[in-house]
Each structure stands twice: as structure tokens, then as C-alpha cells.
Design an enzyme around this catalytic site. Sequence first.
Site, PDB file in Angstrom:
ATOM      1  N   LYS A  64       0.855  -1.196   0.000  1.00 29.68           N
ATOM      2  CA  LYS A  64       0.000   0.000   0.000  1.00 29.68           C
ATOM      3  C   LYS A  64       0.883   1.236   0.000  1.00 29.68           C
ATOM      4  O   LYS A  64       1.818   1.342   0.779  1.00 29.68           O
ATOM      5  CB  LYS A  64      -0.833  -0.034   1.302  1.00 29.68           C
ATOM      6  CG  LYS A  64      -1.856   1.051   1.387  1.00 29.68           C
ATOM      7  CD  LYS A  64      -3.170   0.611   0.787  1.00 29.68           C
ATOM      8  CE  LYS A  64      -4.124   1.757   0.543  1.00 29.68           C
ATOM      9  NZ  LYS A  64      -3.825   2.553  -0.650  1.00 29.68           N
ATOM     10  N   LYS A  88       4.905   2.277   8.562  1.00 33.27           N
ATOM     11  CA  LYS A  88       3.675   2.965   8.970  1.00 33.27           C
ATOM     12  C   LYS A  88       2.486   1.997   9.053  1.00 33.27           C
ATOM     13  O   LYS A  88       1.734   2.009  10.019  1.00 33.27           O
ATOM     14  CB  LYS A  88       3.377   4.095   7.977  1.00 33.27           C
ATOM     15  CG  LYS A  88       2.368   5.089   8.499  1.00 33.27           C
ATOM     16  CD  LYS A  88       2.021   6.154   7.476  1.00 33.27           C
ATOM     17  CE  LYS A  88       3.153   7.094   7.167  1.00 33.27           C
ATOM     18  NZ  LYS A  88       2.718   8.235   6.340  1.00 33.27           N
ATOM     19  N   LYS A 100       5.410   2.479  -2.815  1.00 34.96           N
ATOM     20  CA  LYS A 100       5.345   3.879  -3.249  1.00 34.96           C
ATOM     21  C   LYS A 100       5.629   3.925  -4.732  1.00 34.96           C
ATOM     22  O   LYS A 100       6.304   3.040  -5.280  1.00 34.96           O
ATOM     23  CB  LYS A 100       6.384   4.729  -2.505  1.00 34.96           C
ATOM     24  CG  LYS A 100       6.010   6.196  -2.411  1.00 34.96           C
ATOM     25  CD  LYS A 100       4.948   6.389  -1.347  1.00 34.96           C
ATOM     26  CE  LYS A 100       4.592   7.822  -1.103  1.00 34.96           C
ATOM     27  NZ  LYS A 100       3.729   7.976   0.070  1.00 34.96           N
ATOM     28  N   THR A 184      -6.056  12.399   7.763  1.00 34.42           N
ATOM     29  CA  THR A 184      -4.708  12.616   8.299  1.00 34.42           C
ATOM     30  C   THR A 184      -4.733  13.616   9.453  1.00 34.42           C
ATOM     31  O   THR A 184      -4.126  13.381  10.513  1.00 34.42           O
ATOM     32  CB  THR A 184      -3.757  13.078   7.183  1.00 34.42           C
ATOM     33  OG1 THR A 184      -3.779  12.073   6.166  1.00 34.42           O
ATOM     34  CG2 THR A 184      -2.329  13.244   7.683  1.00 34.42           C
ATOM     35  N   ASN A 214      -4.200  20.898   3.638  1.00 32.34           N
ATOM     36  CA  ASN A 214      -5.314  20.019   3.957  1.00 32.34           C
ATOM     37  C   ASN A 214      -5.198  19.407   5.355  1.00 32.34           C
ATOM     38  O   ASN A 214      -6.092  19.573   6.192  1.00 32.34           O
ATOM     39  CB  ASN A 214      -5.360  18.926   2.860  1.00 32.34           C
ATOM     40  CG  ASN A 214      -6.381  17.868   3.170  1.00 32.34           C
ATOM     41  OD1 ASN A 214      -7.423  18.158   3.756  1.00 32.34           O
ATOM     42  ND2 ASN A 214      -6.092  16.643   2.798  1.00 32.34           N
ATOM     43  N   SER A 340      -7.751   4.855   4.271  1.00 35.68           N
ATOM     44  CA  SER A 340      -7.612   4.172   2.979  1.00 35.68           C
ATOM     45  C   SER A 340      -7.954   2.694   3.139  1.00 35.68           C
ATOM     46  O   SER A 340      -8.584   2.081   2.276  1.00 35.68           O
ATOM     47  CB  SER A 340      -6.168   4.280   2.461  1.00 35.68           C
ATOM     48  OG  SER A 340      -6.017   5.445   1.700  1.00 35.68           O
TER      49      SER A 340
END
Length: 413
Positions: A64, A88, A100, A184, A214, A340
Amino acid sequence: MFHDVKERLERAAEILGVHPDVMEVLGYPRETLAASLPIRLDDGSIKVLKAFRCRYSEVRGPTKGGIRFHPSVSIDEVMALAFWMTMKTAVVDLPYGGAKGGVAVDTKKLSPTELERVSRAYIRAFAEMIDEHRDIPAPDMYTGGIVIAWMTDEIAALKRRPMPGAITGKPLQLGGSLGRDTATGDGAFICLEALRDRLQLGEGATIAIQGYGNAARVFADRAAPAGYRIIAVSDSSGAAHDPAGLDLQALGCHKDETGSVGGFAGDLHPDDLLTMPCDLLVPAALDGVIDEAVARDLQCKAILEIANGPVTPAADTVLKERGIEAVPDILANAGGVAVSYLEWVQNKTGDYWPADEIERRLTQRMQAATEAVLAEAEQHEIDLRDAAYVLALGRLCDAISATGTQTYYNGEG
Ligand code: NAD
């Protein structure tokens, strides 16, 4: 960057006493692919862009991690960030590995149709790995909103069926989740509340935030009503400062109208925000901003890392000496990947949850992860960063060892 992350992993391995076999497995990415994307520009010419995808580890589940479009994207950066995602997802105990991807491109120089071609070309180049059971991309720098919509559409066209679970961070209309856009900032706030005593942040504790995008805005909007005082914020073109606490609603309107927080209140230079007196410093913009020199000048009690990698490993040592505790990025900003995951579960089951259910599950997961990190910190008498790495490494180690260790093969256990 890769070196920095590995340094922290090696420290965690020493604390845990991890077997060298585990470190051998974690020392290398599972697979890293590079591709050249020939893109037809609007003037009829062709430009070839470099693109990458790294699936670092899948020992805990499908990989992921986001896809970023940025001129500085390189294979090393993508590998480092994929490794970071591995840690993470382990800290927040998701059934995922880490990945990534990226394209070396300046999106500001592309027309909308050129950007669409790049987005679709990326998916075509890596379509073999992208799958809800193998590798699940998400947005990252300059790949929000419509870019993810094009990517979702492209993977469905290639595989000849809707594949909502293969990409997260989708618009709601294409199978996205409620709460993903605020996840987040929400996660960072939940984590902070769970650490309030450890960080000794009482009622009225002051907060300075670098970056007011954001994630930071959501965080600030939750922290202020909970009794924290947001005294300063900055962005790429200015800063706002009010020792009595900024009026966030008016500040938000000012930023939406002018594009910056500059000119709203006070005369703080953005470069001075990091070292101003405050209880909690929240870097929420760029990596590497707190180096050794800045760490020596900090006047905060604690740091909450919403940005990825804002503190360099050399600065870690100074922070330890000075007793300034940092809540590490792999915990503090994990709310995004946690929601997610909820998006992916909803896509796989076809059962879509209301906002309060997402909030409940995010809160539960962030609190559990924070408590687990705290327990490691207390057990080993280490700081929160080392504790988060120890927790993640322990979980990865358990998964790697489940298929047999050297002791098992030598018939000793
Ligand atoms: P964003 O683009 O919405 O906001 C970034 C902000 O940083 C902007 O306000 C920008 O003006 C500001 N900024 C840029 N350069 C600056 C500088 N030199 N000084 C001060 N401010 C500066 O991004 P975001 O989604 O809020 O993400 C912020 C950080 O959090 C990034 O490091 C990102 O990698 C990390 N992060 C975000 C998510 C997520 O889901 N949004 C998840 C994990 C980590």
C-alpha cells in the site's frame, strides 16, 4: 532518505535484539520497477517521463502506498518512501505491506489533457502489479482528486471490470470513503489527545504549525475547540501570528480568498515559526526542516510530525539531549492510510459506512496504535520515535518468523 530510515530501523533492531535474518529480509525491496512513459503533448511532440513503483514488503499483506508526481522523484526516493510505508502500516497494524510510486514530472507545466495522459500511462506501465490483492496505490503529492479518478478508470478499462479496491483515495462517486479527506488531520489529533499527559500539554497549550494545507487545517480545527491555542501558522508564502490564539474561521476565509495565511495577523516571518516559543510544534509541510541546527534553537516542549520526515536523524540526537519529544510521522500521520484501509474494506465488501462509523473505527485504530507505542516506550524506556520503530519492527519480525526461523531449521525450537 533511505539511509535515514534505515538508521532508525537499525536502532530499533538493537533495542529489540532482532535476528539478523529478519534484517536481511527487510534490507531489500521485494520489487522495484522503472518505466519510461512516452507522453504525447498537446503540441504534437512526445516527451518521455521516468516512472517508478516499489513494493517494499508484502510480508504483512498487499502493498500500500501513494503515487507522487514531482520533478524530484527518483528510484531512491521511491524506495525510501516504500520502506517508510512498510513501517507505517505495521505501526497502525493494518494488514498491508508498504509501497510507493512516482513520476518525475512538474504537473504545473502540463495541460489537463497532458496530465490525464500521464496518469493513464502510469497505470498502463504498472498494471500488472496493481490489484486489490497485490498492490494498492493512493494519492500523494500532486495526484489528488481527478488524477486518482483517471487512474481508477484506466485500471478498470485494462482489466475489463470495475476495480474500486485496487486504488484508494478515490472520489466518493467512484467508491471513495467518507472521512478520507480529513483522515490525516483527524488521526493526528486523536494521537495527540492520547499522548496529552506524556507530552505534558495542559489546558491552553500553545501550538505553532508549519504548513497550512489540507492536513494541518483539519488538525487545527479539531485542536482549537479541545482547548489548545493555535498561536501561529505558516505556508509557502506567509505566516499568521496571534499570541492570544488565531481565529481559525476568519483565517480559513482569508486563506481561501488570498491563497495564503500571510497578511492575516501579526508580523511573523515564516522562517521564524519553527523556533518560536510554543508548547507544541507541528511541522505539516516539508521533510528535513528540523535539522541539527534548528533542533538546537527550538523553543517547544514537543513536536507532532504531520509531514513525512520533518526531523533528520542528526536532529533526533539533539532532541533527545534537550528532552524534546517528537511524535513520529509513522504514527502521527497514519490516519490517512488507516482510512484508505477502510475504503478498501468497503470496496471489497460492497457495504458502505456512514461518516460516524468511519470516525469510530479511525479513533479506535489510532488510539490502539498510540497506546501500543506508549507501552513500548515505557517498557524499553525509550522515546516515542524509537518506540514506534520497535513496535513496527516487532510486528514485521513476527510475520517473517512465522514461516520459520534459523532456530526452527536447526531443530532447536
Ligand atoms: P498540502 O499540499 O495540502 O499542504 C502543504 C502546505 O505546506 C501548504 O499550505 C503549503 O503552502 C505549505 N508549505 C510549502 N512549503 C512551505 C514552507 N517552506 N514553509 C511553510 N509552509 C510551506 O499537503 P497536505 O496534504 O496537508 O500534507 C502536508 C504534509 O503531510 C506533507 O508532508 C505530506 O507528505 C504529509 N502527509 C499528508 C497526508 C495526507 O493524507 N494529506 C498523509 C500523510 C502525510
